[in-house]
Design a protein around this motif. Structure first.
Motif, PDB file in Angstrom:
ATOM      1  N   GLU A 156       0.825  -1.209   0.000  1.00  0.00           N
ATOM      2  CA  GLU A 156       0.000   0.000   0.000  1.00  0.00           C
ATOM      3  C   GLU A 156       0.859   1.258   0.000  1.00  0.00           C
ATOM      4  O   GLU A 156       1.993   1.253   0.476  1.00  0.00           O
ATOM      5  N   ASN A 157       0.272   2.342  -0.533  1.00  0.00           N
ATOM      6  CA  ASN A 157       0.915   3.670  -0.526  1.00  0.00           C
ATOM      7  C   ASN A 157       2.304   3.657  -1.152  1.00  0.00           C
ATOM      8  O   ASN A 157       3.234   4.310  -0.658  1.00  0.00           O
ATOM      9  N   VAL A 158       2.446   2.931  -2.239  1.00  0.00           N
ATOM     10  CA  VAL A 158       3.752   2.805  -2.892  1.00  0.00           C
ATOM     11  C   VAL A 158       4.279   4.159  -3.347  1.00  0.00           C
ATOM     12  O   VAL A 158       5.465   4.478  -3.173  1.00  0.00           O
ATOM     13  N   SER A 159       3.401   4.982  -3.914  1.00  0.00           N
ATOM     14  CA  SER A 159       3.842   6.274  -4.432  1.00  0.00           C
ATOM     15  C   SER A 159       4.413   7.153  -3.327  1.00  0.00           C
ATOM     16  O   SER A 159       5.476   7.775  -3.488  1.00  0.00           O
ATOM     17  N   VAL A 160       3.734   7.194  -2.176  1.00  0.00           N
ATOM     18  CA  VAL A 160       4.195   8.013  -1.044  1.00  0.00           C
ATOM     19  C   VAL A 160       5.514   7.474  -0.495  1.00  0.00           C
ATOM     20  O   VAL A 160       6.434   8.239  -0.177  1.00  0.00           O
ATOM     21  N   ILE A 161       5.601   6.159  -0.386  1.00  0.00           N
ATOM     22  CA  ILE A 161       6.828   5.540   0.122  1.00  0.00           C
ATOM     23  C   ILE A 161       7.999   5.816  -0.815  1.00  0.00           C
ATOM     24  O   ILE A 161       9.093   6.205  -0.381  1.00  0.00           O
ATOM     25  N   ALA A 162       7.770   5.633  -2.133  1.00  0.00           N
ATOM     26  CA  ALA A 162       8.841   5.843  -3.104  1.00  0.00           C
ATOM     27  C   ALA A 162       9.272   7.304  -3.127  1.00  0.00           C
ATOM     28  O   ALA A 162      10.467   7.611  -3.200  1.00  0.00           O
ATOM     29  N   ASP A 163       8.306   8.218  -3.047  1.00  0.00           N
ATOM     30  CA  ASP A 163       8.624   9.645  -3.059  1.00  0.00           C
ATOM     31  C   ASP A 163       9.488  10.018  -1.861  1.00  0.00           C
ATOM     32  O   ASP A 163      10.462  10.779  -1.980  1.00  0.00           O
ATOM     33  N   THR A 164       9.150   9.498  -0.693  1.00  0.00           N
ATOM     34  CA  THR A 164       9.941   9.769   0.509  1.00  0.00           C
ATOM     35  C   THR A 164      11.324   9.142   0.400  1.00  0.00           C
ATOM     36  O   THR A 164      12.336   9.754   0.776  1.00  0.00           O
ATOM     37  N   LEU A 165      11.373   7.941  -0.131  1.00  0.00           N
ATOM     38  CA  LEU A 165      12.654   7.270  -0.329  1.00  0.00           C
ATOM     39  C   LEU A 165      13.552   8.082  -1.257  1.00  0.00           C
ATOM     40  O   LEU A 165      14.734   8.307  -0.964  1.00  0.00           O
ATOM     41  N   PHE A 166      12.986   8.562  -2.357  1.00  0.00           N
ATOM     42  CA  PHE A 166      13.763   9.351  -3.311  1.00  0.00           C
ATOM     43  C   PHE A 166      14.219  10.674  -2.704  1.00  0.00           C
ATOM     44  O   PHE A 166      15.259  11.212  -3.082  1.00  0.00           O
ATOM     45  N   SER A 167      13.438  11.207  -1.771  1.00  0.00           N
ATOM     46  CA  SER A 167      13.803  12.477  -1.132  1.00  0.00           C
ATOM     47  C   SER A 167      15.034  12.319  -0.239  1.00  0.00           C
ATOM     48  O   SER A 167      15.690  13.309   0.096  1.00  0.00           O
ATOM     49  N   LEU A 168      15.326  11.077   0.154  1.00  0.00           N
ATOM     50  CA  LEU A 168      16.487  10.827   1.008  1.00  0.00           C
ATOM     51  C   LEU A 168      17.782  10.689   0.209  1.00  0.00           C
ATOM     52  O   LEU A 168      18.872  10.858   0.766  1.00  0.00           O
ATOM     53  N   ILE A 169      17.662  10.399  -1.084  1.00  0.00           N
ATOM     54  CA  ILE A 169      18.862  10.149  -1.877  1.00  0.00           C
ATOM     55  C   ILE A 169      19.727  11.397  -2.028  1.00  0.00           C
ATOM     56  O   ILE A 169      20.955  11.314  -1.919  1.00  0.00           O
ATOM     57  N   PRO A 170      19.163  12.608  -2.266  1.00  0.00           N
ATOM     58  CA  PRO A 170      20.022  13.798  -2.292  1.00  0.00           C
ATOM     59  C   PRO A 170      20.788  14.000  -0.987  1.00  0.00           C
ATOM     60  O   PRO A 170      21.922  14.494  -0.992  1.00  0.00           O
ATOM     61  N   LEU A 171      20.166  13.629   0.127  1.00  0.00           N
ATOM     62  CA  LEU A 171      20.842  13.703   1.419  1.00  0.00           C
ATOM     63  C   LEU A 171      22.046  12.771   1.443  1.00  0.00           C
ATOM     64  O   LEU A 171      23.130  13.137   1.909  1.00  0.00           O
ATOM     65  N   LEU A 172      21.850  11.585   0.908  1.00  0.00           N
ATOM     66  CA  LEU A 172      22.937  10.613   0.823  1.00  0.00           C
ATOM     67  C   LEU A 172      24.057  11.124  -0.073  1.00  0.00           C
ATOM     68  O   LEU A 172      25.244  11.026   0.259  1.00  0.00           O
ATOM     69  N   ILE A 173      23.675  11.718  -1.204  1.00  0.00           N
ATOM     70  CA  ILE A 173      24.667  12.220  -2.157  1.00  0.00           C
ATOM     71  C   ILE A 173      25.465  13.379  -1.562  1.00  0.00           C
ATOM     72  O   ILE A 173      26.693  13.406  -1.636  1.00  0.00           O
ATOM     73  N   SER A 174      24.764  14.347  -0.980  1.00  0.00           N
ATOM     74  CA  SER A 174      25.434  15.548  -0.470  1.00  0.00           C
ATOM     75  C   SER A 174      26.320  15.250   0.736  1.00  0.00           C
ATOM     76  O   SER A 174      27.315  15.944   0.971  1.00  0.00           O
ATOM     77  N   SER A 175      25.958  14.222   1.508  1.00  0.00           N
ATOM     78  CA  SER A 175      26.738  13.911   2.707  1.00  0.00           C
ATOM     79  C   SER A 175      28.093  13.307   2.371  1.00  0.00           C
ATOM     80  O   SER A 175      29.070  13.500   3.106  1.00  0.00           O
ATOM     81  N   GLY A 176      28.152  12.562   1.275  1.00  0.00           N
ATOM     82  CA  GLY A 176      29.387  11.873   0.916  1.00  0.00           C
ATOM     83  C   GLY A 176      29.713  10.713   1.837  1.00  0.00           C
ATOM     84  O   GLY A 176      30.823  10.184   1.815  1.00  0.00           O
ATOM     85  N   LYS A 177      28.732  10.313   2.650  1.00  0.00           N
ATOM     86  CA  LYS A 177      28.949   9.241   3.619  1.00  0.00           C
ATOM     87  C   LYS A 177      28.362   7.929   3.124  1.00  0.00           C
ATOM     88  O   LYS A 177      27.478   7.926   2.251  1.00  0.00           O
ATOM     89  N   PRO A 178      28.813   6.798   3.677  1.00  0.00           N
ATOM     90  CA  PRO A 178      28.227   5.507   3.318  1.00  0.00           C
ATOM     91  C   PRO A 178      26.759   5.440   3.731  1.00  0.00           C
ATOM     92  O   PRO A 178      26.320   6.163   4.635  1.00  0.00           O
ATOM     93  N   VAL A 179      26.027   4.549   3.081  1.00  0.00           N
ATOM     94  CA  VAL A 179      24.600   4.409   3.354  1.00  0.00           C
ATOM     95  C   VAL A 179      24.333   4.144   4.826  1.00  0.00           C
ATOM     96  O   VAL A 179      23.446   4.746   5.435  1.00  0.00           O
ATOM     97  N   ASN A 180      25.104   3.237   5.425  1.00  0.00           N
ATOM     98  CA  ASN A 180      24.825   2.852   6.818  1.00  0.00           C
ATOM     99  C   ASN A 180      24.973   4.037   7.777  1.00  0.00           C
ATOM    100  O   ASN A 180      24.193   4.174   8.727  1.00  0.00           O
ATOM    101  N   GLU A 181      25.929   4.937   7.522  1.00  0.00           N
ATOM    102  CA  GLU A 181      26.106   6.096   8.395  1.00  0.00           C
ATOM    103  C   GLU A 181      24.948   7.079   8.243  1.00  0.00           C
ATOM    104  O   GLU A 181      24.454   7.641   9.237  1.00  0.00           O
ATOM    105  N   VAL A 182      24.517   7.305   6.997  1.00  0.00           N
ATOM    106  CA  VAL A 182      23.396   8.218   6.765  1.00  0.00           C
ATOM    107  C   VAL A 182      22.117   7.660   7.391  1.00  0.00           C
ATOM    108  O   VAL A 182      21.336   8.405   8.006  1.00  0.00           O
TER     109      VAL A 182
END
Length: 225
Positions: free
Chosen positions: A57-83
């Motif tokens: 359920e709510n795939v669109s909302v989940i995917a949108d939130t997930l995608f919103s986290l990726i710029p944070l991951l990119i800008s941090s320059g840190k590994p996934v587990n740390e972010v």
């Protein structure tokens, strides 16, 4: 890294924490099918459409939130587990009243985020978009308005001739600003000069595309509507 979680993301984070390992596996597989150039604002709805009948359920909302986290991951320059750990700490500290996640849900959210933030094609698409738009200003759209202006005879209101004038409107976005625009007037020679310049740009892109094809190196051209 100071992470602030918008209020409108809490519901999706809760749903992410509720996802079973099987549901995450299905979502991961669907995301992995997406070519990097397809990454964009319409992708969450497209993923939701593809997973209709999956029981998630709510795939669109989940995917949108997930995608919103990726710029944070990119800008941090840190590994996934740390972010992910920093995000979980922010969730613990910023949870709205009555919406605190139990530790078992935190653990499930940790596992789900660790998995879903590692979809290679989605990361590459987001990274390419980030690199492509990391400029002082970015083009949004263009429009040309064409006018005919009369030339009057000396000491008369009779029209002796006319000129054609093109007004080019460029809409663009600057970092930290909303959409802006500027106008520039052009005659026929100017228009042809602009066409020639754009044609040269396309020729350069075609040659570079050929080089990338020969080296089997992926060239990402994000698709836009």
């Amino acid at each position: 890294m100071n992470i602030r979680i918008p209020k409108n993301r809490w519901e999706a984070l809760v749903r992410l924490a509720d996802m079973s390992a099987d549901a995450v596996k299905i979502l991961f597989a669907e995301l992995a099918k997406v070519p990097p150039q397809k990454f964009g604002p319409d992708l969450p709805d497209q993923i939701a459409e593809s997973l209709k009948g999956s029981g998630i359920e709510n795939v669109s909302v989940i995917a949108d939130t997930l995608f919103s986290l990726i710029p944070l991951l990119i800008s941090s320059g840190k590994p996934v587990n740390e972010v992910v750990e920093e995000l979980l700490n922010a969730i613990r500290n910023q949870a709205p009243s009555g919406k605190n996640l139990e530790e078992d849900k935190i653990e499930q959210l940790r596992a789900n985020l660790q998995k879903l933030l590692r979809v290679p094609s989605i990361y590459m698409g987001a990274k390419a978009t980030s690199v492509l738009t990391d400029n002082q200003s970015n083009f949004l759209s263009a429009r040309i308005l064409t006018d005919v202006r009369p030339v009057f005879e000396l000491e008369s209101t009779d029209v002796a001739a006319a000129v054609i004038l093109h007004n080019l409107k460029i809409s663009f976005a600057s970092q930290g600003d909303s959409e802006r625009e500027f106008f520039v007037s052009m005659d026929a020679v100017d228009v042809q000069s602009l066409i020639s310049t754009l044609q040269r740009a396309q020729q350069k892109a075609d040659k570079l595309q050929k080089i990338f094809n020969e080296t089997n190196l992926l060239l990402i051209n994000p698709e836009r509507i």
